[in-house]
Write an enzyme that holds these catalytic residues in place. Structure first.
Site, PDB file in Angstrom:
ATOM      1  N   ARG A 270       0.870  -1.181   0.000  1.00 36.63           N
ATOM      2  CA  ARG A 270       0.000   0.000   0.000  1.00 36.63           C
ATOM      3  C   ARG A 270       0.902   1.225   0.000  1.00 36.63           C
ATOM      4  O   ARG A 270       1.689   1.414   0.935  1.00 36.63           O
ATOM      5  CB  ARG A 270      -0.908   0.007   1.234  1.00 36.63           C
TER       6      ARG A 270
ATOM      7  N   HIS B 250      -7.558   0.753  -6.185  1.00 37.05           N
ATOM      8  CA  HIS B 250      -7.689  -0.133  -5.019  1.00 37.05           C
ATOM      9  C   HIS B 250      -8.338  -1.433  -5.512  1.00 37.05           C
ATOM     10  O   HIS B 250      -9.478  -1.761  -5.164  1.00 37.05           O
ATOM     11  CB  HIS B 250      -8.551   0.545  -3.956  1.00 37.05           C
TER      12      HIS B 250
ATOM     13  N   GLN C  25     -10.062  -4.285  -3.299  1.00 39.57           N
ATOM     14  CA  GLN C  25     -11.376  -3.938  -2.759  1.00 39.57           C
ATOM     15  C   GLN C  25     -12.480  -4.269  -3.760  1.00 39.57           C
ATOM     16  O   GLN C  25     -13.550  -4.760  -3.379  1.00 39.57           O
ATOM     17  CB  GLN C  25     -11.419  -2.444  -2.410  1.00 39.57           C
TER      18      GLN C  25
ATOM     19  N   ASP D  21     -17.573   6.380  -0.966  1.00 34.95           N
ATOM     20  CA  ASP D  21     -16.266   6.294  -0.300  1.00 34.95           C
ATOM     21  C   ASP D  21     -16.046   7.645   0.365  1.00 34.95           C
ATOM     22  O   ASP D  21     -16.737   8.630   0.054  1.00 34.95           O
ATOM     23  CB  ASP D  21     -15.185   6.007  -1.365  1.00 34.95           C
TER      24      ASP D  21
ATOM     25  N   CYS E 119     -16.319   0.853   1.084  1.00 30.04           N
ATOM     26  CA  CYS E 119     -15.064   0.132   1.369  1.00 30.04           C
ATOM     27  C   CYS E 119     -14.610   0.314   2.810  1.00 30.04           C
ATOM     28  O   CYS E 119     -13.800  -0.471   3.302  1.00 30.04           O
ATOM     29  CB  CYS E 119     -13.977   0.573   0.399  1.00 30.04           C
TER      30      CYS E 119
ATOM     31  N   ARG F 277     -12.898  -9.238   1.816  1.00 30.71           N
ATOM     32  CA  ARG F 277     -11.505  -8.906   1.480  1.00 30.71           C
ATOM     33  C   ARG F 277     -10.627 -10.142   1.692  1.00 30.71           C
ATOM     34  O   ARG F 277      -9.753 -10.444   0.893  1.00 30.71           O
ATOM     35  CB  ARG F 277     -11.008  -7.759   2.380  1.00 30.71           C
TER      36      ARG F 277
HETATM   37  N1  NVA Z   1     -10.273   6.384  -1.160  1.00 27.02           N
HETATM   38  C1  NVA Z   1      -9.894   5.904   0.145  1.00 27.02           C
HETATM   39  C2  NVA Z   1     -10.070   4.424   0.246  1.00 27.02           C
HETATM   40  C3  NVA Z   1      -9.819   3.856   1.629  1.00 27.02           C
HETATM   41  C4  NVA Z   1      -9.870   2.352   1.685  1.00 27.02           C
HETATM   42  C5  NVA Z   1      -8.466   6.293   0.439  1.00 27.02           C
HETATM   43  O1  NVA Z   1      -7.629   6.187  -0.451  1.00 27.02           O
HETATM   44  O2  NVA Z   1      -8.187   6.701   1.562  1.00 27.02           O
END
Ligand code: NVA
Length: 312
Positions: A102, A129, A132, A225, A268, A296
């Site tokens: 990440r 992502h 997800q 989100d 998410c 997940r």
């Molecule tokens: N768009 C959000 C997703 C978190 C799982 C972020 O990047 O923080």
């Protein structure tokens, strides 16, 4: 066989995505039926941004496949600062069966994949992502059957990682993906064009609308989100304030009433009740967010199994 990576949703073909989703259902039913990491072999899981679900689900997935999850705090490793991404990749690749990362820029992940010599998995970047979306497609499949032909409306920040991954991953699954977002927050043009091409091949479609009700109209699945993605904390006041352009895109009961009567609600997580989603929606009967969070684990297990063992 060349090393396979999962850096963005369309690193899997439509058939491979379907295979991973089938395998996820098999692994959910029989959690320890595949052991490609037996030994145990290590998988490095690096975090340059905060995490809860991703850490827990990858640790569980790797252990469930017979391996050992090596969780690396990005603040300790300082990838790209203390050592180049390429050198980090060479070191990890010698001792790990796969690398899960990440981080911020997609270019960092691409560089890791170019030098690791083992599968590299995107556990969220600024741009995508994709893990997800696999979990979301699994959740939709469990509740509604084959996602192909269903309409999925994502409302909120149309330029973020989730919007981009819904476009690519949803298009691959043959869904009709609608992004409801304010002007100046539209998805990246190249991602939108790629998603349109994939959707055309799979019998789905993609569209961007600037009005939330139009985006959600009779949709089978409604998703949102946070309006403040990780790394954007400096813009929190303007993105979450009462004058935010995202306010009309909040998922309220009134907005859900425009969707199909049995529409599913997904998020998410982490979620901000009273901001991008009303408490009565995320805590209400149409919400499947806890299934989604659990999935997940199963989706990532299937993905790792596919990358390590192939389709057999
Ligand atoms: N768009 C959000 C997703 C978190 C799982 C972020 O990047 O923080």
């Amino acid at each position: 066989m060349s090393v396979r990576h999962f850096l963005r949703d369309d690193d899997l073909s439509a058939a491979e995505q379907a295979l991973v989703l089938r395998r996820a259902r098999e692994l959910k039913a029989e959690p320890f039926s595949r052991r490609p990491l037996a030994g145990p072999q290590q998988v490095a899981v690096l975090f340059d941004k905060p995490t809860l679900r991703t850490q827990v689900s990858f640790a569980g997935a790797i252990a469930g496949l017979g391996g050992h999850p090596l969780i690396v705090d990005g603040a300790l490793a300082q990838v790209g600062v203390r050592e180049s991404v390429a050198d980090t990749a060479r070191v990890l690749g010698r001792q790990c069966a796969a690398v899960v990362w990440r981080t911020y820029g997609q270019d960092r992940l691409e560089e890791m994949a170019a030098h690791a010599g083992v599968p590299v998995v995107n556990a969220l970047t600024d741009d995508f992502h994709p893990c997800q979306i696999l979990a979301d497609l699994l959740t939709i499949t469990e509740h509604r059957g084959d996602p192909a032909g269903l309409a999925l409306a994502y409302v909120g920040d149309g330029a973020n990682n989730m919007a981009h991954s819904y476009l690519l991953g949803g298009a691959l699954a043959g869904m009709h993906v609608r992004i409801g977002t304010p002007r100046d927050h539209e998805p990246d043009d190249a991602v939108l064009k790629r998603a349109a091409g994939l959707a055309a091949e799979q019998g789905g479609s993609v569209s961007v609308l600037h009005e939330a009700t139009a985006a959600v109209d009779r949709a089978d699945v409604v998703v949102t989100d946070t309006w403040v993605s990780m790394g954007m904390e400096g813009q929190k006041a303007q993105r979450q304030g009462t004058a935010s352009p995202f306010v009309p895109f909040a998922v309220t009961s009134a907005l859900m009433a425009s969707a199909a009567t049995d529409a599913l609600f997904l998020h998410c997580l982490p979620a901000y009740r009273g901001v991008e989603v009303a408490a009565e929606v995320i805590d209400g009967p149409q919400s499947v967010v806890w299934d989604e969070a659990e999935n997940r684990l199963h989706a990532q297990k299937a993905l790792l199994s596919f990358l390590l063992e192939g389709g057999a």
